[in-house]
Design an enzyme around this catalytic site. Structure first.
Site, PDB file in Angstrom:
ATOM      1  N   ASN A  17     -38.502  16.880   2.808  1.00 21.75           N
ATOM      2  CA  ASN A  17     -37.776  16.898   4.087  1.00 21.75           C
ATOM      3  C   ASN A  17     -37.251  15.538   4.559  1.00 21.75           C
ATOM      4  OD1 ASN A  17     -40.451  16.165   4.671  1.00 21.75           O
ATOM      5  ND2 ASN A  17     -40.257  16.880   6.767  1.00 21.75           N
TER       6      ASN A  17
ATOM      7  N   LYS B   6     -43.927  10.049  -7.342  1.00 24.04           N
ATOM      8  CA  LYS B   6     -43.372  11.345  -7.726  1.00 24.04           C
ATOM      9  C   LYS B   6     -42.739  11.978  -6.490  1.00 24.04           C
ATOM     10  CE  LYS B   6     -44.513  15.550  -7.377  1.00 24.04           C
ATOM     11  NZ  LYS B   6     -43.193  16.174  -7.240  1.00 24.04           N
TER      12      LYS B   6
ATOM     13  N   GLY C  42     -47.077  16.241   2.670  1.00 23.54           N
ATOM     14  CA  GLY C  42     -46.691  17.591   2.257  1.00 23.54           C
ATOM     15  C   GLY C  42     -47.472  18.622   3.056  1.00 23.54           C
ATOM     16  N   SER C  43     -47.726  19.753   2.421  1.00 28.01           N
ATOM     17  CA  SER C  43     -48.359  20.853   3.136  1.00 28.01           C
ATOM     18  C   SER C  43     -49.880  20.672   3.211  1.00 28.01           C
ATOM     19  CB  SER C  43     -48.031  22.165   2.435  1.00 28.01           C
ATOM     20  OG  SER C  43     -48.572  22.136   1.122  1.00 28.01           O
TER      21      SER C  43
ATOM     22  N   GLY D  22     -52.386  19.185   0.399  1.00 25.47           N
ATOM     23  CA  GLY D  22     -53.123  18.008   0.871  1.00 25.47           C
ATOM     24  C   GLY D  22     -54.623  18.147   0.611  1.00 25.47           C
TER      25      GLY D  22
ATOM     26  N   GLU E  46     -50.587  12.990   4.981  1.00 25.37           N
ATOM     27  CA  GLU E  46     -49.818  13.394   6.163  1.00 25.37           C
ATOM     28  C   GLU E  46     -49.385  14.829   5.915  1.00 25.37           C
ATOM     29  OE1 GLU E  46     -49.483  12.149   8.986  1.00 25.37           O
ATOM     30  OE2 GLU E  46     -50.190  10.122   8.557  1.00 25.37           O
TER      31      GLU E  46
ATOM     32  N   CYS F 273     -42.044  17.680  10.196  1.00 27.80           N
ATOM     33  CA  CYS F 273     -43.445  17.968  10.526  1.00 27.80           C
ATOM     34  C   CYS F 273     -43.695  17.673  12.005  1.00 27.80           C
ATOM     35  CB  CYS F 273     -44.397  17.206   9.626  1.00 27.80           C
ATOM     36  SG  CYS F 273     -43.982  15.482   9.457  1.00 27.80           S
TER      37      CYS F 273
ATOM     38  N   GLN G   6     -37.760  28.511   1.147  1.00 32.09           N
ATOM     39  CA  GLN G   6     -37.957  28.171   2.569  1.00 32.09           C
ATOM     40  C   GLN G   6     -37.220  29.166   3.462  1.00 32.09           C
ATOM     41  OE1 GLN G   6     -40.065  25.670   3.849  1.00 32.09           O
ATOM     42  NE2 GLN G   6     -39.603  26.814   5.711  1.00 32.09           N
TER      43      GLN G   6
ATOM     44  N   GLU H  44     -47.519  26.752  10.773  1.00 31.52           N
ATOM     45  CA  GLU H  44     -46.300  25.954  10.622  1.00 31.52           C
ATOM     46  C   GLU H  44     -45.269  26.743   9.824  1.00 31.52           C
ATOM     47  OE1 GLU H  44     -46.285  22.348   8.163  1.00 31.52           O
ATOM     48  OE2 GLU H  44     -45.276  21.351   9.814  1.00 31.52           O
TER      49      GLU H  44
ATOM     50  N   GLU I 145     -49.774   5.535   8.752  1.00 30.89           N
ATOM     51  CA  GLU I 145     -48.659   4.950   8.005  1.00 30.89           C
ATOM     52  C   GLU I 145     -47.808   4.147   8.981  1.00 30.89           C
ATOM     53  OE1 GLU I 145     -47.271   7.098   4.486  1.00 30.89           O
ATOM     54  OE2 GLU I 145     -47.522   8.903   5.676  1.00 30.89           O
TER      55      GLU I 145
HETATM   56  P1  ADP Z   1     -43.607  21.126   0.710  1.00 37.45           P
HETATM   57  O1  ADP Z   1     -42.966  21.504  -0.604  1.00 37.45           O
HETATM   58  O2  ADP Z   1     -43.690  22.226   1.680  1.00 37.45           O
HETATM   59  O3  ADP Z   1     -43.146  19.826   1.252  1.00 37.45           O
HETATM   60  P2  ADP Z   1     -45.972  20.728  -0.892  1.00 37.45           P
HETATM   61  O4  ADP Z   1     -47.319  20.325  -0.419  1.00 37.45           O
HETATM   62  O5  ADP Z   1     -45.847  21.958  -1.710  1.00 37.45           O
HETATM   63  O6  ADP Z   1     -45.123  20.822   0.428  1.00 37.45           O
HETATM   64  O7  ADP Z   1     -45.292  19.552  -1.709  1.00 37.45           O
HETATM   65  C1  ADP Z   1     -45.384  18.209  -1.356  1.00 37.45           C
HETATM   66  C2  ADP Z   1     -45.451  17.372  -2.632  1.00 37.45           C
HETATM   67  O8  ADP Z   1     -46.653  17.704  -3.334  1.00 37.45           O
HETATM   68  C3  ADP Z   1     -44.308  17.640  -3.616  1.00 37.45           C
HETATM   69  O9  ADP Z   1     -43.912  16.428  -4.217  1.00 37.45           O
HETATM   70  C4  ADP Z   1     -44.949  18.569  -4.604  1.00 37.45           C
HETATM   71  O10 ADP Z   1     -44.316  18.523  -5.880  1.00 37.45           O
HETATM   72  C5  ADP Z   1     -46.359  18.013  -4.684  1.00 37.45           C
HETATM   73  N1  ADP Z   1     -47.355  18.958  -5.213  1.00 37.45           N
HETATM   74  C6  ADP Z   1     -47.340  20.312  -5.138  1.00 37.45           C
HETATM   75  N2  ADP Z   1     -48.407  20.832  -5.769  1.00 37.45           N
HETATM   76  C7  ADP Z   1     -49.128  19.792  -6.252  1.00 37.45           C
HETATM   77  C8  ADP Z   1     -50.353  19.674  -6.999  1.00 37.45           C
HETATM   78  N3  ADP Z   1     -51.047  20.732  -7.380  1.00 37.45           N
HETATM   79  N4  ADP Z   1     -50.793  18.439  -7.301  1.00 37.45           N
HETATM   80  C9  ADP Z   1     -50.114  17.339  -6.903  1.00 37.45           C
HETATM   81  N5  ADP Z   1     -48.951  17.382  -6.218  1.00 37.45           N
HETATM   82  C10 ADP Z   1     -48.463  18.580  -5.884  1.00 37.45           C
END
Ligand code: ADP
Length: 481
Positions: A150, A173, A226-227, A231, A250, A284, A331, A383, A462
């Site tokens: 996002n 990544k 991320g989610s 997390g 976060e 977020c 989404q 969310e 952060e």
């Molecule tokens: P969203 O896609 O809703 O932002 P995610 O938590 O799915 O939330 O993704 C956030 C980041 O975490 C992305 O870069 C995604 O590729 C990475 N991610 C998703 N699954 C894993 C995992 N099992 N291990 C490590 N990183 C992951």
């Protein structure tokens, strides 16, 4: 044909065995580019390069790091229109929002360029005679970064810049959906003069590239945005690792915006519409719960609905678009599912929620405003991460505050009021990491801490000088003179 964009490993642009297309959500026939999809072996190579680069980089003169970050900031500013266009094209933010985010990335690089020469320690007398104590901060080592889709350039910038400023090496990544902006940022930093291996980019899937970063014993720390579900997995993996990793998370929000009877109606309407729906509600910090006292409720809902009907939902790159598309099909499906859930729960869909057709095929969704919501409905608790907001009617300020705090999250919270008494009380008693008075819950400065409480965040804050809490480790040294 678009050339494949490669990973940066040990200072070399390295091809991966696979690529994935980066598709414009405003126009599905427009492919931004093909981007490398890395493997676990690519992560291993990147971590080895970062580890090898660390001894020299961590001992480099801070002013050398300052100059590289400053040079990168200057290029980001000089190319903000072009990079803003790339961001809008791959993520679906409007062009002004894209340019704004790129500007912020430049400001973050510039801020941390200055922080390199500002990192201070402490000296104290010991409790023992003749002994002095020094407290200094040192870099951690190799930092693994996992970022979401996002904020495709701001979030990578606010993790990479402090990591490098304080002398760490990085393997990042970015989200697979939007690797273009992160690729451009890494390219700029690389050309600004970083030694090989200091900053590595491995694009690809979370379950492959992200997972390997979490497991790798030479990754000292992980910073993740991320989610909540991912997390939690990140934190568990970081602790299961030997040695355990330092971790910073976060995650989500279900941010309340309280509107009191004494609010300036025009301010409240703009604050709510901006906070809930701009950037397609994909922040977020979005105001997804609007908690309104009964004296202003009907006037407020009427004015917000009128304002929403004047907003243009269209191609992110078109002049005049206020709200771009949703980022992808997954989404969009989630947003539409929550619109159905809200209806089934008995909330009233006061505006929007319809899929829209535009000149090009894209993921267009009319902003959805639910009224007559209660705080225990799923649409008020979970969310959604899209342009969907719940309006919850309350009796008075006390009930508004209680409802605002009744959430598993605690990232940002806002209040619209002209009363100093209520504003002060809310600032003190809101259970959120960030509090806004007469301002949208989303939209923060780059030089102050960012983060939340409860289910929204884990670990140190952060941004701003507070970022040093995560990106450095303290050493206490004793000397007998
Ligand atoms: P969203 O896609 O809703 O932002 P995610 O938590 O799915 O939330 O993704 C956030 C980041 O975490 C992305 O870069 C995604 O590729 C990475 N991610 C998703 N699954 C894993 C995992 N099992 N291990 C490590 N990183 C992951």
């Amino acid at each position: 044909m678009t050339a494949p964009f490669r990973n940066l490993i040990a200072g070399e642009w390295t091809a991966a065995s696979d690529t994935s297309p980066n598709v414009n959500p405003s126009n599905l026939s427009d492919v931004v580019g093909d981007y490398a999809r890395g493997s676990a072996a690519d992560v291993d190579a990147a971590v080895a390069a970062a580890k090898a680069a660390f001894p020299a980089w961590s001992r480099s003169v801070p002013y050398a790091r300052h100059e590289i970050l400053k040079k990168a900031a200057a290029e980001v500013f000089a190319r903000k229109e072009e990079l803003g266009r790339l961001l809008a094209r791959e993520e679906g933010k409007t062009l002004p929002e894209g340019i704004g985010e790129v500007t912020r990335a430049g400001q973050i690089l510039e801020f941390f360029a200055a922080e390199t020469i500002r990192l201070a320690g402490e000296t104290l007398p010991s409790v023992r005679p003749g002994v002095g104590v020094e407290v200094t901060r040192e870099p951690l080592g190799v930092i693994g970064m996992i970022t979401p889709w996002n904020f495709p350039i701001a979030i990578p910038a606010w993790k990479i810049a402090p990591a490098l400023a304080y002398g760490n090496c990085v393997v990042i990544k970015p989200a697979e959906l939007v690797p273009g902006s992160a690729w451009a940022l890494v390219d700029i930093l690389h050309r600004a003069g970083l030694p090989a291996g200091v900053l590595n980019l491995v694009m690809g899937k979370g379950s492959v590239v992200g997972q390997r970063l979490l497991e790798h014993p030479d990754v000292t720390a992980i910073t993740f945005t991320g989610s909540v579900g991912t997390g939690r997995r990140v934190a568990k993996a970081a602790i299961d690792c030997d040695p355990m990793k330092k971790v910073q998370l976060e995650m989500g929000g279900k941010n309340p915006l309280v509107v009191l009877d004494d609010a300036d109606l025009a301010v409240a309407v703009e604050t709510a519409v901006n906070g809930a729906f701009f950037s397609t509600g994909q922040r977020c910090t979005a105001s997804s719960r609007v908690i309104v006292t009964e004296g202003i409720h009907d006037r407020f809902v009427e004015a917000v609905t009128a304002r929403l009907s004047g907003l243009v939902v269209d191609d992110a790159l078109k002049a005049g678009t206020h709200i771009g598309p949703v980022v992808d099909q997954g989404q969009l499906d989630q947003d539409m599912r929550y619109v159905e859930i809200g209806r089934a729960e008995g909330a009233k869909l006061a505006f929007g929620g319809e899929r829209l057709n535009r000149e090009t095929e894209g993921f267009y969704l009319q902003p959805a405003l639910f009224t007559e919501c209660t705080n225990d409905m799923r649409i008020s608790r979970e969310e959604i991460f899209g342009p969907v907001a719940s309006v919850i009617r309350v009796k008075d300020y006390d009930e508004a505050l209680a409802v605002a705090n009744d959430t598993p999250f605690g990232l940002s919270a806002g209040i619209c009021t002209t009363s100093l008494k209520y504003a002060s009380h809310f600032k003190r008693n809101s259970e959120a990491g960030m509090v806004m008075v007469n301002l949208p819950t989303a939209g923060v400065d780059f030089h102050v801490p960012f983060g939340g409480r409860k289910g929204s965040s884990y670990g140190p804050r952060e941004q701003g000088s507070y970022a040093r809490e995560f990106f450095t480790i303290v050493k206490t040294a004793y000397t007998l003179a």
